[in-house]
Design a protein around this motif. Structure first.
Motif, PDB file in Angstrom:
ATOM      1  N   UNK A  41       0.825  -1.212   0.000  1.00  0.00           N
ATOM      2  CA  UNK A  41       0.000   0.000   0.000  1.00  0.00           C
ATOM      3  C   UNK A  41       0.859   1.262   0.000  1.00  0.00           C
ATOM      4  N   UNK A  42       1.992   1.233   0.690  1.00  0.00           N
ATOM      5  CA  UNK A  42       2.913   2.379   0.660  1.00  0.00           C
ATOM      6  C   UNK A  42       3.346   2.644  -0.775  1.00  0.00           C
ATOM      7  N   UNK A  43       3.752   1.580  -1.462  1.00  0.00           N
ATOM      8  CA  UNK A  43       4.215   1.725  -2.846  1.00  0.00           C
ATOM      9  C   UNK A  43       3.088   2.210  -3.753  1.00  0.00           C
ATOM     10  N   UNK A  44       1.902   1.628  -3.608  1.00  0.00           N
ATOM     11  CA  UNK A  44       0.769   2.013  -4.464  1.00  0.00           C
ATOM     12  C   UNK A  44       0.333   3.458  -4.217  1.00  0.00           C
ATOM     13  N   UNK A  45       0.137   3.817  -2.955  1.00  0.00           N
ATOM     14  CA  UNK A  45      -0.310   5.179  -2.639  1.00  0.00           C
ATOM     15  C   UNK A  45       0.766   6.202  -2.990  1.00  0.00           C
ATOM     16  N   UNK A  46       2.003   5.879  -2.677  1.00  0.00           N
ATOM     17  CA  UNK A  46       3.096   6.799  -2.995  1.00  0.00           C
ATOM     18  C   UNK A  46       3.182   7.054  -4.486  1.00  0.00           C
ATOM     19  N   UNK A  47       3.077   5.991  -5.265  1.00  0.00           N
ATOM     20  CA  UNK A  47       3.117   6.112  -6.726  1.00  0.00           C
ATOM     21  C   UNK A  47       1.958   6.986  -7.226  1.00  0.00           C
ATOM     22  N   UNK A  48       0.807   6.838  -6.619  1.00  0.00           N
ATOM     23  CA  UNK A  48      -0.370   7.623  -7.001  1.00  0.00           C
ATOM     24  C   UNK A  48      -0.195   9.107  -6.650  1.00  0.00           C
ATOM     25  N   UNK A  49       0.478   9.392  -5.544  1.00  0.00           N
ATOM     26  CA  UNK A  49       0.569  10.759  -5.042  1.00  0.00           C
ATOM     27  C   UNK A  49       1.738  11.567  -5.605  1.00  0.00           C
ATOM     28  N   UNK A  50       2.791  10.909  -6.061  1.00  0.00           N
ATOM     29  CA  UNK A  50       3.970  11.628  -6.561  1.00  0.00           C
ATOM     30  C   UNK A  50       3.605  12.705  -7.595  1.00  0.00           C
ATOM     31  N   UNK A  51       2.827  12.398  -8.631  1.00  0.00           N
ATOM     32  CA  UNK A  51       2.548  13.436  -9.642  1.00  0.00           C
ATOM     33  C   UNK A  51       1.833  14.666  -9.083  1.00  0.00           C
ATOM     34  N   UNK A  52       1.019  14.467  -8.075  1.00  0.00           N
ATOM     35  CA  UNK A  52       0.287  15.587  -7.497  1.00  0.00           C
ATOM     36  C   UNK A  52       1.231  16.612  -6.875  1.00  0.00           C
ATOM     37  N   UNK A  53       2.319  16.147  -6.317  1.00  0.00           N
ATOM     38  CA  UNK A  53       3.267  17.077  -5.700  1.00  0.00           C
ATOM     39  C   UNK A  53       3.822  18.054  -6.734  1.00  0.00           C
ATOM     40  N   UNK A  54       4.185  17.543  -7.884  1.00  0.00           N
ATOM     41  CA  UNK A  54       4.680  18.421  -8.943  1.00  0.00           C
ATOM     42  C   UNK A  54       3.612  19.343  -9.484  1.00  0.00           C
ATOM     43  N   UNK A  55       2.395  18.834  -9.579  1.00  0.00           N
ATOM     44  CA  UNK A  55       1.303  19.633 -10.146  1.00  0.00           C
ATOM     45  C   UNK A  55       0.973  20.860  -9.312  1.00  0.00           C
ATOM     46  N   UNK A  56       1.344  20.845  -8.024  1.00  0.00           N
ATOM     47  CA  UNK A  56       1.076  22.000  -7.165  1.00  0.00           C
ATOM     48  C   UNK A  56       2.354  22.719  -6.736  1.00  0.00           C
ATOM     49  N   UNK A  57       3.469  22.385  -7.401  1.00  0.00           N
ATOM     50  CA  UNK A  57       4.706  23.104  -7.140  1.00  0.00           C
ATOM     51  C   UNK A  57       5.551  22.587  -5.992  1.00  0.00           C
ATOM     52  N   UNK A  58       5.264  21.399  -5.506  1.00  0.00           N
ATOM     53  CA  UNK A  58       6.049  20.804  -4.420  1.00  0.00           C
ATOM     54  C   UNK A  58       7.063  19.818  -5.000  1.00  0.00           C
ATOM     55  N   UNK A  59       7.789  20.291  -5.979  1.00  0.00           N
ATOM     56  CA  UNK A  59       8.700  19.466  -6.758  1.00  0.00           C
ATOM     57  C   UNK A  59       9.726  18.747  -5.886  1.00  0.00           C
ATOM     58  N   UNK A  60      10.282  19.453  -4.913  1.00  0.00           N
ATOM     59  CA  UNK A  60      11.316  18.839  -4.079  1.00  0.00           C
ATOM     60  C   UNK A  60      10.778  17.671  -3.252  1.00  0.00           C
ATOM     61  N   UNK A  61       9.480  17.641  -3.023  1.00  0.00           N
ATOM     62  CA  UNK A  61       8.899  16.531  -2.264  1.00  0.00           C
ATOM     63  C   UNK A  61       8.686  15.289  -3.123  1.00  0.00           C
ATOM     64  N   UNK A  62       8.657  15.461  -4.443  1.00  0.00           N
ATOM     65  CA  UNK A  62       8.516  14.304  -5.332  1.00  0.00           C
ATOM     66  C   UNK A  62       9.647  13.306  -5.096  1.00  0.00           C
ATOM     67  N   UNK A  63      10.867  13.810  -5.007  1.00  0.00           N
ATOM     68  CA  UNK A  63      12.035  12.955  -4.805  1.00  0.00           C
ATOM     69  C   UNK A  63      11.938  12.226  -3.473  1.00  0.00           C
ATOM     70  N   UNK A  64      11.532  12.932  -2.442  1.00  0.00           N
ATOM     71  CA  UNK A  64      11.416  12.305  -1.125  1.00  0.00           C
ATOM     72  C   UNK A  64      10.368  11.199  -1.131  1.00  0.00           C
ATOM     73  N   UNK A  65       9.245  11.448  -1.793  1.00  0.00           N
ATOM     74  CA  UNK A  65       8.194  10.428  -1.825  1.00  0.00           C
ATOM     75  C   UNK A  65       8.629   9.238  -2.682  1.00  0.00           C
ATOM     76  N   UNK A  66       9.335   9.504  -3.762  1.00  0.00           N
ATOM     77  CA  UNK A  66       9.869   8.398  -4.577  1.00  0.00           C
ATOM     78  C   UNK A  66      10.831   7.531  -3.761  1.00  0.00           C
TER      79      UNK A  66
END
Length: 123
Positions: A57-82
């Protein structure tokens, strides 16, 4: 309060927002609204998965949420979530997964007011 990673940013990535949304104020506002009103709740689901160490579930939810971080300008958090997703997929130690989540969540919590301020500015 835990220290922030050295690459932590304290502002939204406006260059990325422009790349994704161009001059469309309405498209950006839709993304911000959806993130704050609908997607943000999914981070609680991710947190519960981390607490229960449900790696799938961590992998599935994380994968689902990564693009949203970039879409709202939280680019640096994309790497952390990945990185969190990669830890879950690699069957890493539960302490490493929990620590990765805590660093990510602390930074996300500090960035939400900036996302909210951007939404107010666009309204």
């Amino acid at each position: 309060m835990p220290p922030f990673p050295k690459n932590t940013q304290r502002e939204l990535d406006h260059e990325r927002l422009y790349q994704l949304h161009g001059d469309s104020r309405s498209m950006l506002l839709i993304a911000l609204d959806m993130f704050l009103d609908e997607v943000l709740v999914d981070f609680s689901v991710l947190e519960n998965a981390v607490r229960s160490q449900n790696r799938e579930e961590i992998a599935d939810m994380g994968h689902k949420l990564v693009p949203w971080l970039g879409m709202v300008g939280l680019t640096h958090l994309e790497t952390q979530l990945r990185q969190l997703v990669a830890l879950a997929k690699s069957n890493a130690d539960s302490t490493a997964i929990t620590h990765s989540w805590e660093v990510f969540k602390t930074e996300l919590d500090h960035m939400i007011p900036l996302v909210e301020a951007e939404r107010r500015r666009l309204n």
